[in-house]
Motif scaffolding. Structure first.
Motif, short mmCIF file in Angstrom:
data_model
loop_
_atom_site.label_atom_id
_atom_site.label_comp_id
_atom_site.label_asym_id
_atom_site.label_seq_id
_atom_site.Cartn_x
_atom_site.Cartn_y
_atom_site.Cartn_z
N GLN A 203 0.83 -1.20 0.00
CA GLN A 203 0.00 0.00 0.00
C GLN A 203 0.87 1.25 0.00
OE1 GLN A 203 -2.10 1.26 3.67
NE2 GLN A 203 -3.95 1.15 2.44
N CYS A 204 1.89 1.26 0.85
CA CYS A 204 2.76 2.44 0.94
C CYS A 204 3.62 2.59 -0.31
CB CYS A 204 3.64 2.34 2.18
SG CYS A 204 2.72 2.47 3.73
N ASP A 205 4.02 1.47 -0.90
CA ASP A 205 4.77 1.49 -2.15
C ASP A 205 3.93 2.13 -3.25
OD1 ASP A 205 6.94 0.45 -4.05
OD2 ASP A 205 5.15 -0.55 -4.83
N SER A 206 2.68 1.74 -3.33
CA SER A 206 1.77 2.29 -4.33
C SER A 206 1.60 3.79 -4.13
CB SER A 206 0.42 1.58 -4.24
OG SER A 206 -0.47 2.06 -5.22
N ARG A 207 1.42 4.21 -2.89
CA ARG A 207 1.23 5.64 -2.61
C ARG A 207 2.46 6.44 -3.00
NH1 ARG A 207 -1.58 5.42 3.44
NH2 ARG A 207 -3.66 4.78 2.75
N PHE A 208 3.64 5.89 -2.78
CA PHE A 208 4.88 6.58 -3.14
C PHE A 208 4.95 6.80 -4.65
CE2 PHE A 208 9.33 6.27 -4.57
CZ PHE A 208 9.86 7.40 -3.95
N HIS A 209 4.67 5.75 -5.41
CA HIS A 209 4.74 5.87 -6.87
C HIS A 209 3.67 6.82 -7.41
CE1 HIS A 209 7.76 2.83 -8.07
NE2 HIS A 209 7.49 2.33 -6.88
N LEU A 210 2.48 6.76 -6.85
CA LEU A 210 1.42 7.67 -7.30
C LEU A 210 1.76 9.11 -6.95
CD1 LEU A 210 -1.79 5.64 -6.35
CD2 LEU A 210 -0.82 5.98 -8.63
N ALA A 211 2.45 9.31 -5.82
CA ALA A 211 2.84 10.66 -5.40
C ALA A 211 3.73 11.32 -6.44
CB ALA A 211 3.54 10.61 -4.05
N ILE A 212 4.66 10.55 -7.00
CA ILE A 212 5.55 11.12 -8.03
C ILE A 212 4.73 11.56 -9.24
CG2 ILE A 212 7.44 10.61 -9.62
CD1 ILE A 212 8.59 8.78 -7.44
N GLY A 213 3.74 10.76 -9.61
CA GLY A 213 2.86 11.17 -10.70
C GLY A 213 2.14 12.47 -10.40
N GLU A 214 1.68 12.62 -9.17
CA GLU A 214 0.99 13.85 -8.77
C GLU A 214 1.91 15.07 -8.85
OE1 GLU A 214 -2.18 14.49 -7.74
OE2 GLU A 214 -2.82 12.45 -8.19
N LEU A 215 3.19 14.87 -8.51
CA LEU A 215 4.12 15.99 -8.47
C LEU A 215 4.52 16.50 -9.85
CD1 LEU A 215 6.50 15.01 -5.52
CD2 LEU A 215 4.55 16.57 -5.50
N THR A 216 4.14 15.77 -10.90
CA THR A 216 4.42 16.26 -12.26
C THR A 216 3.55 17.46 -12.61
OG1 THR A 216 2.78 14.85 -13.35
CG2 THR A 216 5.00 13.93 -13.02
N GLY A 217 2.42 17.60 -11.91
CA GLY A 217 1.49 18.67 -12.23
C GLY A 217 0.56 18.32 -13.37
N SER A 218 0.70 17.13 -13.93
CA SER A 218 -0.15 16.69 -15.04
C SER A 218 -1.18 15.70 -14.54
CB SER A 218 0.71 16.04 -16.14
OG SER A 218 -0.11 15.38 -17.10
N ARG A 219 -2.45 16.10 -14.55
CA ARG A 219 -3.51 15.19 -14.12
C ARG A 219 -3.62 13.99 -15.04
NH1 ARG A 219 -7.38 17.21 -10.55
NH2 ARG A 219 -8.99 15.93 -11.52
N SER A 220 -3.41 14.21 -16.33
CA SER A 220 -3.49 13.11 -17.29
C SER A 220 -2.40 12.08 -17.04
CB SER A 220 -3.39 13.64 -18.72
OG SER A 220 -4.46 14.49 -19.03
N LEU A 221 -1.18 12.55 -16.79
CA LEU A 221 -0.08 11.64 -16.52
C LEU A 221 -0.29 10.89 -15.22
CD1 LEU A 221 2.63 10.43 -17.22
CD2 LEU A 221 3.74 12.50 -16.34
N ALA A 222 -0.73 11.59 -14.18
CA ALA A 222 -0.99 10.96 -12.89
C ALA A 222 -2.07 9.88 -13.03
CB ALA A 222 -1.41 12.00 -11.86
N ALA A 223 -3.11 10.17 -13.80
CA ALA A 223 -4.19 9.20 -14.01
C ALA A 223 -3.68 7.99 -14.79
CB ALA A 223 -5.35 9.86 -14.74
N SER A 224 -2.83 8.23 -15.78
CA SER A 224 -2.28 7.13 -16.58
C SER A 224 -1.40 6.22 -15.73
CB SER A 224 -1.47 7.67 -17.76
OG SER A 224 -2.32 8.36 -18.66
N ILE A 225 -0.63 6.81 -14.81
CA ILE A 225 0.21 6.01 -13.92
C ILE A 225 -0.65 5.14 -13.01
CG2 ILE A 225 1.77 6.17 -11.93
CD1 ILE A 225 3.09 8.56 -13.37
N ALA A 226 -1.74 5.72 -12.52
CA ALA A 226 -2.66 4.95 -11.67
C ALA A 226 -3.27 3.79 -12.45
CB ALA A 226 -3.75 5.85 -11.12
N GLU A 227 -3.66 4.04 -13.69
CA GLU A 227 -4.26 2.98 -14.51
C GLU A 227 -3.24 1.90 -14.85
OE1 GLU A 227 -5.85 5.15 -17.77
OE2 GLU A 227 -7.63 5.83 -16.67
#
Length: 243
Positions: A158-182
């Protein structure tokens, strides 16, 4: 997790529903948040009004989706001053048999999913390192890293997943963050089923640290390289267990 800790993650998972079947996609969005560990066992989902707004659906559709998830055992509703909708789902214990079944379900798409994740996350790490991060953003990444480092084997995925998703969020791109989650969701059952070996957790923690340091130092080349090394190591471990 209280609602104040959610805004960084909501862009990746609690994003507006786009398809014609609002109910099914609302269920999918919430399940994604639960299975990726954005909201874990015992956590409260955002308030109904806020969650309906984030997903772009009516409160009636949201309530129907939550009732369905409650019947399936993923959430429960609690009344009272500190009530709300709470997650009851627990990540399954790692299991090699389940790992192989999940790999069979993906079939030929496994290597495609691994390649897609590699391209997305190395690019995200590089982009995050190129940005001028605020003190709050820097603190957020540091917090996610610390949580992963301190996690028990049961909490680690769970914490590993949150760490990786956090990096996606820090890009400032909602599309990129969503693609990483998918992309993560495509591999989620596989990643969760990998046995938790202490040596591998220690190795992953060192790699996470290198990724975070490079991003915080603004070293975009090191951020990309550290992320690539980490993801390639995870893929190699996955292939080894599949044997």
């Amino acid at each position: 997790m209280d609602e104040a800790s959610l805004p960084w993650q909501v862009g990746a998972v609690f994003r507006p529903v786009r398809t014609g079947n609002a109910f099914e996609e609302t269920v999918e969005r919430i399940l994604q948040a639960i299975k990726l560990g954005v909201v874990g066992h015992g956590d409260r989902l955002p308030a109904e009004r806020e969650l309906a707004t984030l997903l772009g659906v009516s409160r009636e559709t949201l309530r129907e989706a939550l009732r369905s998830l409650q019947q399936a055992g993923y959430v429960e509703a609690r009344r009272g001053r500190y009530g709300g909708t709470f997650v009851t789902y627990r990540l399954p214990a790692p299991d090699v048999g389940e790992l192989r079944r999940a790999a069979e379900d993906l079939g030929s798409e496994l290597e495609d999913a691994l390649a897609y994740r590699l391209v997305l996350e190395t690019g995200a790490a590089e982009l995050a390192a190129r940005r001028e991060l605020t003190a709050e953003q820097r603190g957020y990444l540091t917090q996610r890293l610390a949580e992963a480092d301190a996690a028990s084997p049961e909490e680690y995925r769970q914490c590993d997943s949150r760490f990786h998703l956090a990096i996606g969020e820090l890009t400032g791109s909602r599309s990129l963050a969503a693609s990483i989650a998918e992309a993560r969701m495509r591999l989620n059952d596989l990643l969760n089923a990998i046995p938790m070996l202490e040596r591998n957790i220690d190795h992953a923690s060192r790699q996470h640290g290198a990724m975070a340091r490079a991003i915080l130092d603004g070293d975009h080349l090191a951020a990309r390289q550290a992320t690539e090394e980490h993801l390639e190591a995870t893929a190699a471990l996955l292939r080894a267990f599949l044997g």
